[in-house]
Design an enzyme around this catalytic site. Sequence first.
Site, mmCIF file in Angstrom:
data_model
loop_
_atom_site.group_PDB
_atom_site.id
_atom_site.type_symbol
_atom_site.label_atom_id
_atom_site.label_comp_id
_atom_site.label_asym_id
_atom_site.label_seq_id
_atom_site.Cartn_x
_atom_site.Cartn_y
_atom_site.Cartn_z
ATOM 1 N N LYS A 55 -26.070 56.908 26.446
ATOM 2 C CA LYS A 55 -25.321 57.255 25.237
ATOM 3 C C LYS A 55 -25.528 58.712 24.803
ATOM 4 O O LYS A 55 -24.629 59.333 24.243
ATOM 5 C CB LYS A 55 -25.723 56.321 24.096
ATOM 6 C CG LYS A 55 -25.311 54.869 24.303
ATOM 7 C CD LYS A 55 -23.816 54.711 24.148
ATOM 8 C CE LYS A 55 -23.368 53.255 24.256
ATOM 9 N NZ LYS A 55 -21.894 53.146 24.305
ATOM 10 N N GLU A 72 -20.001 54.361 14.676
ATOM 11 C CA GLU A 72 -20.170 52.916 14.666
ATOM 12 C C GLU A 72 -21.276 52.557 15.639
ATOM 13 O O GLU A 72 -21.581 53.342 16.541
ATOM 14 C CB GLU A 72 -18.868 52.241 15.118
ATOM 15 C CG GLU A 72 -18.658 52.190 16.640
ATOM 16 C CD GLU A 72 -18.455 53.550 17.298
ATOM 17 O OE1 GLU A 72 -18.104 54.509 16.577
ATOM 18 O OE2 GLU A 72 -18.657 53.664 18.524
ATOM 19 N N SER A 82 -27.568 51.913 33.232
ATOM 20 C CA SER A 82 -27.151 52.725 32.091
ATOM 21 C C SER A 82 -28.196 52.800 30.983
ATOM 22 O O SER A 82 -28.127 53.676 30.128
ATOM 23 C CB SER A 82 -25.832 52.206 31.536
ATOM 24 O OG SER A 82 -25.958 50.839 31.214
#
Lengths: 276, 400
Positions: free
Chosen positions: B91, B113, B379
């Site tokens: 991220k 969000e 990830s």
Amino acid sequence: MSRKKENPIDRRFRELMAREEHALIGYIVAGYPDEHVSVDVAQAMIDGGVDILEIGIPFSDPIADGPTIQRASYTALSKGITPNKALEIARSIRGTSDVPLVTMTYYNIVYRAGIERFVSMAKDHGIDGLIVPDLTYDEADDAIRASHIHDMDLIFLVAPNTSDERLNRVANVSKGFLYLVSVYGTTGERDKFYDYTLDAIRRVKGLIMGRVPLAVGFGISRKEHARVMMDAGADAIVVGSAFINIIEKSKDGKESMLIGIRQLAYELKQATRRFA
Amino acid sequence: MRLKHYPIDGKFGRFGGRYVPETLIPALEELEKAYMDAREDKDFRRELDYYLKHYAGRPTQLYHAKNLSNAMGGASIYLKREDLLHGGAHKINNTIGQALLAKRMGKERVIAETGAGQHGVATAMACAALGLRCEIYMGAKDAERQRLNVFRMELLGAKVNRVDSGSQTLKDAINEALRDWITNVQNTYYLLGSVVGPHPYPMMVRDFQSIIGKEIRKQCMNILGNMPDAIVACVGGGSNAMGTFYEFLDSKVDLYGVEAGGHGLASNEHSATLCAGSEGVLHGMLTYLLQDEYGQIMDTHSIAAGLDYPGVGPEHAYLKSIDRVKYVSATDDEAIDAFMSLAKHEGIIPALEPAHALAYTMKIAREYGKDASIVVTVSGRGDKDVDVVQRYLAERSSTQ
């Protein structure tokens, strides 16, 4: 492009202008507080003097709406409202009143049904205009085509930050009326408005040069606000959450709730009469 | 037409676009212009590279998982270690990029969000590092389930707003962030966390994440002297997958996107949007959705909170429509098994999201054969999921 016959919304605005009146557009959430009572609510608004009725078809993710309409939509959905049932509500109102009917819903409801199928179905149920708050001019080719085929007024929204150039283009395609969102924000009652709202009304009114009537909505609940906006150039005001708040807060049964709806509609309608 | 040239006019084929209230149109136009300028600006890219290297910890390793490969008895499996990044997930690649852009645009307030909290934490980190004010929207249910992540965001200086509307999860957090943006459009930057939303977000987030695939390509050339045979990544909104695939779109490498099969596609309790959904419009984009016959968005399920979303990035919808990427699914059970396998064989605890990609990789490793090599993007790391897995295993053993 000229029409074969005058659309009911155009006719209503023409009649009102002849009487030097502005239009009051009242909004209901189809299926709120339930399927049957929402017809009574609509009738109470019409009895109180609403000139055009806007019927909201609930969507699970209403990003343009504030808490009041979100809650009402959620309640209506949990009680089983569907687009088809919402259109049945329109049909039963159409059976007792000739007030022009506009439906408001989010694009996924239209897209899922099939754009042309939705427009044609809405027309069959007595709907005269369609408002889709998350469908902008840029993505609307299919909806414009379908609306043209079925003689539906596709009503577009503009905002205080819409550029002059874009406003011009949107005013060219918006039918029935052009809907100016009064504020930066979502739907829901407001205590006060800022100068930018009136500036936007004046600017938009000047730019559309009579091509289409100008309706202003989002947050209007009081006759004083309605007056100022009409003085600035609004041909119509849209009121929604204020009506829904009456339903939500009613504790003394349906009849007194309907009286409250009728009284608010009447009071707001009085404000639209210039010489009242 | 090379696939890397999409989007064209904001669209991937018919997917994508800008389905938003008119108030957001000027903001999206401003954002697109600012991003296109920044993308061409050497100083911006230099600053981004600096933060990616010294703050986030790039490049990440491509690790040959020999034990796992041997245990599967097939292709060599390579892990792209995004779990080693600052914050423990991919991220940060996107949040650093967008936070730099927000700063460049002179925006004083950032909103975002978050579902389980990964994107919220990564946003809060980037904003703290760059001195930006930050507010995070999080569904009330998610905030309850992930209380530690709420505290983590607050430690990082973010304000966390709980969202009580709708299903009180990620999609409602996005709705509320969009409402905030509509309200505060003049001074606020909306830092979206995946390759979803209106144009230019799907393109911009993909670009920021595409560093993953670029590194994989370079590392494969160094290690293998060749491209891999297949690449596998998990897909929720789809940002790590898009970042992994993008560099290889115009190559012959087999690409697999693995969605969350939850309790199985027949159960209706899953988040496999591309495998089992239909076309529709949500959160500003035309894409695949999990929806009912009337277009109401459905509740989704996955053991991996980061995959629990009823939509998917529009570029994935396009890549599915032209058959460039094969989209498949792995169930909760399969993901848990893969999670445990990687821990046991390699001493690496992956997040439950990429455990879905691992599960599928383990399935196809034998088919591809010993001479083949498969890259799977890990990830994120699995520390956040340890208690979920513990509870799941306890329940599974008690029902068997």
